[in-house]
Design a protein around this motif. Sequence first.
Motif, PDB file in Angstrom:
ATOM      1  N   GLU A 194       8.446 -63.574 104.608  1.00 21.35           N
ATOM      2  CA  GLU A 194       9.020 -62.285 104.988  1.00 21.35           C
ATOM      3  C   GLU A 194       8.518 -61.858 106.369  1.00 21.35           C
ATOM      4  O   GLU A 194       9.280 -61.312 107.173  1.00 21.35           O
ATOM      5  N   ASN A 210       9.376 -55.540  98.119  1.00 22.21           N
ATOM      6  CA  ASN A 210       9.039 -56.770  97.391  1.00 22.21           C
ATOM      7  C   ASN A 210       7.580 -56.731  96.951  1.00 22.21           C
ATOM      8  O   ASN A 210       7.230 -57.186  95.858  1.00 22.21           O
ATOM      9  N   ARG A 249       3.153 -64.886  95.632  1.00 25.17           N
ATOM     10  CA  ARG A 249       3.419 -63.757  96.527  1.00 25.17           C
ATOM     11  C   ARG A 249       2.921 -64.011  97.949  1.00 25.17           C
ATOM     12  O   ARG A 249       3.563 -63.590  98.915  1.00 25.17           O
ATOM     13  N   ALA A 302      12.362 -54.152 103.135  1.00 25.36           N
ATOM     14  CA  ALA A 302      12.512 -55.077 102.005  1.00 25.36           C
ATOM     15  C   ALA A 302      11.179 -55.750 101.689  1.00 25.36           C
ATOM     16  O   ALA A 302      10.833 -55.945 100.514  1.00 25.36           O
ATOM     17  N   HIS A 303      10.434 -56.106 102.723  1.00 26.17           N
ATOM     18  CA  HIS A 303       9.108 -56.725 102.564  1.00 26.17           C
ATOM     19  C   HIS A 303       8.194 -55.826 101.741  1.00 26.17           C
ATOM     20  O   HIS A 303       7.525 -56.282 100.808  1.00 26.17           O
ATOM     21  N   ARG A 308       5.488 -66.018  99.790  1.00 28.73           N
ATOM     22  CA  ARG A 308       6.690 -65.218 100.075  1.00 28.73           C
ATOM     23  C   ARG A 308       6.412 -64.161 101.145  1.00 28.73           C
ATOM     24  O   ARG A 308       7.271 -63.862 101.971  1.00 28.73           O
ATOM     25  N   SER A 309       5.205 -63.606 101.101  1.00 30.79           N
ATOM     26  CA  SER A 309       4.833 -62.604 102.098  1.00 30.79           C
ATOM     27  C   SER A 309       4.921 -63.187 103.500  1.00 30.79           C
ATOM     28  O   SER A 309       5.456 -62.565 104.427  1.00 30.79           O
ATOM     29  N   GLY A 349       7.341 -54.555  93.940  1.00 32.18           N
ATOM     30  CA  GLY A 349       7.755 -55.280  92.738  1.00 32.18           C
ATOM     31  C   GLY A 349       6.676 -56.222  92.250  1.00 32.18           C
ATOM     32  O   GLY A 349       6.460 -56.378  91.039  1.00 32.18           O
TER      33      GLY A 349
END
Length: 229
Positions: free
Chosen positions: A187, A213, A180, A209-210, A183-184, A216
């Motif tokens: 983003e 996510n 994560r 979206a960030h 990915r963070s 999630g």
Amino acid sequence: MTDFPRVDLKGKEQGLLSDQIRNALADEITAGAFAAGAALDEQDLADRFGASRTPVREALRQLAANGLVKMRPRRGVVVARMTPERIMDMFETCAEIEAMCVRLATYRITPIERSRLMELHDSSRALVAAKDVDGYDAFNTQFHEAIYAATHNGFMAEQAISVRARLKAFRRAQLRHASRVERSREEHDSIMTSIAQGDGEEAARRMRAHMMNAAGAIGAYIAEHASEF
């Protein structure tokens, strides 16, 4: 209560000690180590962390401010009930507020503020490479609050900070899920691109979206750890 091992935090500065205890308890609560309604005894926690009751009391006060525990007069402190639905509702609300902030910030940010935001974003590369979740968590707060400030709308910034505080423990915990952190940052990079292009609507879409996510990721993190307790 689950029988947790003793954690020795002696030698830390008092202010930092309460933060250490708060973070440890917040991580355990978000991971499901404590059931809703479980009592948190100050002395038991002090013994576990090798600390006096003062930093434990401060840590519990901060957790209460974030909504993770409830402090009941003459009845002690208990873990608050936080359903997955409630957490998702909070993230959805936060996502909309963050989207409003970045959209406005895109149009109002000054060159100095943009430069500072870019410097912050660049600094996170080393944190990701080092897999420093705690360091990235601290950076993440600075990054988002820099965006709030760039709105030049004090009331909006106050509301964003208030909502963010309620989600602090969950936003911290989601960074521990899989990749994560990497990915963070990716983003954030796309959000920075939209800001640089002056496209507030696209920046808002990417920020929304960030945040979802992140929602999630916390859901997956909680599910993964539920079987451990």
